[in-house]
Scaffold this motif. Sequence first.
Motif, mmCIF file in Angstrom:
data_model
loop_
_atom_site.group_PDB
_atom_site.id
_atom_site.type_symbol
_atom_site.label_atom_id
_atom_site.label_comp_id
_atom_site.label_asym_id
_atom_site.label_seq_id
_atom_site.Cartn_x
_atom_site.Cartn_y
_atom_site.Cartn_z
ATOM 1 N N THR B 18 0.901 -1.162 -0.172
ATOM 2 C CA THR B 18 0.222 0.198 -0.007
ATOM 3 C C THR B 18 0.788 1.139 0.061
ATOM 4 N N VAL B 19 0.344 2.365 -0.781
ATOM 5 C CA VAL B 19 1.341 3.484 -0.759
ATOM 6 C C VAL B 19 0.348 4.698 -0.843
ATOM 7 N N THR B 20 0.682 5.822 -0.082
ATOM 8 C CA THR B 20 -0.220 6.826 0.043
ATOM 9 C C THR B 20 0.835 8.263 -0.615
ATOM 10 N N LEU B 21 -0.009 8.785 -1.407
ATOM 11 C CA LEU B 21 0.353 10.070 -1.915
ATOM 12 C C LEU B 21 -0.102 11.235 -1.489
ATOM 13 N N SER B 22 0.654 12.199 -0.957
ATOM 14 C CA SER B 22 0.403 13.452 -0.361
ATOM 15 C C SER B 22 -0.248 14.401 -1.471
ATOM 16 N N CYS B 23 -1.241 15.440 -0.842
ATOM 17 C CA CYS B 23 -1.501 16.591 -1.647
ATOM 18 C C CYS B 23 -2.108 17.682 -0.626
ATOM 19 N N THR B 24 -1.597 18.721 -0.708
ATOM 20 C CA THR B 24 -2.313 19.746 0.108
ATOM 21 C C THR B 24 -2.701 21.057 -0.881
ATOM 22 N N PHE B 35 -9.590 16.107 -7.310
ATOM 23 C CA PHE B 35 -9.234 15.029 -8.240
ATOM 24 C C PHE B 35 -7.773 14.472 -8.186
ATOM 25 N N TRP B 36 -7.760 13.389 -8.293
ATOM 26 C CA TRP B 36 -6.510 12.535 -8.612
ATOM 27 C C TRP B 36 -6.571 11.966 -10.091
ATOM 28 N N TYR B 37 -5.282 12.700 -10.902
ATOM 29 C CA TYR B 37 -5.328 12.019 -12.114
ATOM 30 C C TYR B 37 -4.011 11.180 -12.316
ATOM 31 N N LYS B 38 -3.927 10.217 -13.087
ATOM 32 C CA LYS B 38 -2.974 9.309 -13.400
ATOM 33 C C LYS B 38 -2.337 9.695 -14.925
ATOM 34 N N GLN B 39 -1.125 9.787 -15.060
ATOM 35 C CA GLN B 39 -0.703 10.055 -16.366
ATOM 36 C C GLN B 39 0.344 8.939 -16.473
ATOM 37 N N PHE B 91 -1.143 13.111 -10.502
ATOM 38 C CA PHE B 91 -1.326 14.492 -10.291
ATOM 39 C C PHE B 91 -2.571 14.793 -9.536
ATOM 40 N N CYS B 92 -2.339 15.641 -8.576
ATOM 41 C CA CYS B 92 -3.755 16.042 -7.644
ATOM 42 C C CYS B 92 -4.088 17.423 -8.418
ATOM 43 N N ALA B 93 -5.429 17.617 -8.399
ATOM 44 C CA ALA B 93 -5.913 18.847 -8.938
ATOM 45 C C ALA B 93 -7.104 19.437 -8.213
ATOM 46 N N PHE B 94 -7.492 20.672 -8.584
ATOM 47 C CA PHE B 94 -8.492 21.338 -7.808
ATOM 48 C C PHE B 94 -9.270 22.045 -8.576
ATOM 49 N N SER B 95 -10.637 22.094 -8.544
ATOM 50 C CA SER B 95 -11.621 22.900 -9.048
ATOM 51 C C SER B 95 -12.820 23.595 -8.385
ATOM 52 N N PRO B 96 -12.991 24.778 -8.449
ATOM 53 C CA PRO B 96 -13.861 25.421 -7.673
ATOM 54 C C PRO B 96 -15.304 25.136 -8.198
ATOM 55 N N THR B 103 -6.619 23.299 -11.561
ATOM 56 C CA THR B 103 -5.282 23.720 -10.993
ATOM 57 C C THR B 103 -4.708 22.545 -10.530
ATOM 58 N N PHE B 104 -3.390 21.903 -11.135
ATOM 59 C CA PHE B 104 -2.873 20.874 -10.942
ATOM 60 C C PHE B 104 -1.767 21.112 -10.026
ATOM 61 N N GLY B 105 -1.016 20.214 -9.262
ATOM 62 C CA GLY B 105 0.050 20.039 -8.283
ATOM 63 C C GLY B 105 0.986 19.525 -9.618
ATOM 64 N N THR B 106 2.395 19.535 -8.901
ATOM 65 C CA THR B 106 3.337 19.194 -9.759
ATOM 66 C C THR B 106 3.684 17.658 -10.114
ATOM 67 N N GLY B 107 2.868 17.049 -9.494
ATOM 68 C CA GLY B 107 2.781 15.433 -9.779
ATOM 69 C C GLY B 107 3.915 14.743 -8.938
ATOM 70 N N THR B 108 3.457 13.459 -8.719
ATOM 71 C CA THR B 108 4.240 12.446 -7.962
ATOM 72 C C THR B 108 4.648 11.253 -8.876
#
Lengths: 116, 114
Positions: B18-24, B35-39, B91-96, B103-108
């Motif tokens: 199991t793995v946990t990816l962080s996003c703030t 959202f979480w997106y996979k690329q 990628f973690c992303a946000f939308s109002p 708006t995306f984070g820089t990715g893991t």
Amino acid sequence: GAGVSQSPSNKVTEKGKDVELRCDPISGHTALYWYRQSLGQGLEFLIYFQGNSAPDKSGLPSDRFSAERTGGSVSTLTIQRTQQEDSAVYLCASSQGVYRAPYGYTFGSGTRLTVV
Amino acid sequence: AQTVTQSQPEMSVQEAETVTLSCTYDTSENNYYLFWYKQPPSRQMILVIRQEAYKQQNATENRFSVNFQKAAKSFSLKISDSQLGDTAMYFCAFSPFGNEKLTFGTGTRLTIIP
């Protein structure tokens, strides 16, 4: 079509040349988005279309960048006088409409642009 | 303006673990989506999971689940029983609410080790 189609898949161009990137959205999707992904960065919003109009083009980095959409379908992103900093992956996405966008984004596979 | 931060540029885990990816994130909005997106190497962004901020219950999609802490503005992704096919950028992303821009984070970059 079944998915969002982008062409070309890869493009290498010389500095100073103009390039056109094409996006063919899912049939019936009224909203279309362009994002840019630079190396090691997340995705950066460029422009959004609702039908043929662009209510938000605030992300276009300079006046060398322009985009249009015709017939509520295909969109073209044009970069004039390309610079090396324009090198990136350009991603297109479509959805069924503004208020459904958070549920219905479908991305294409992008165009990798390399300016040499 | 909203910002999304992913503090783990790279992670790796053994297959089946199991793995946990962080996003703030930072926002003054009260209603929004996360959202979480996979690329994968194919470059196409694939939606993994989404969360509406007004829902207290954490979203779950098969092996993927989130830990949404609204007060802390934290939105982590847990992948259980990891598989080789999970290797990708995430990628973690946000939308109002009512706004079409993400708006995306820089990715893991996640690597699953056989």
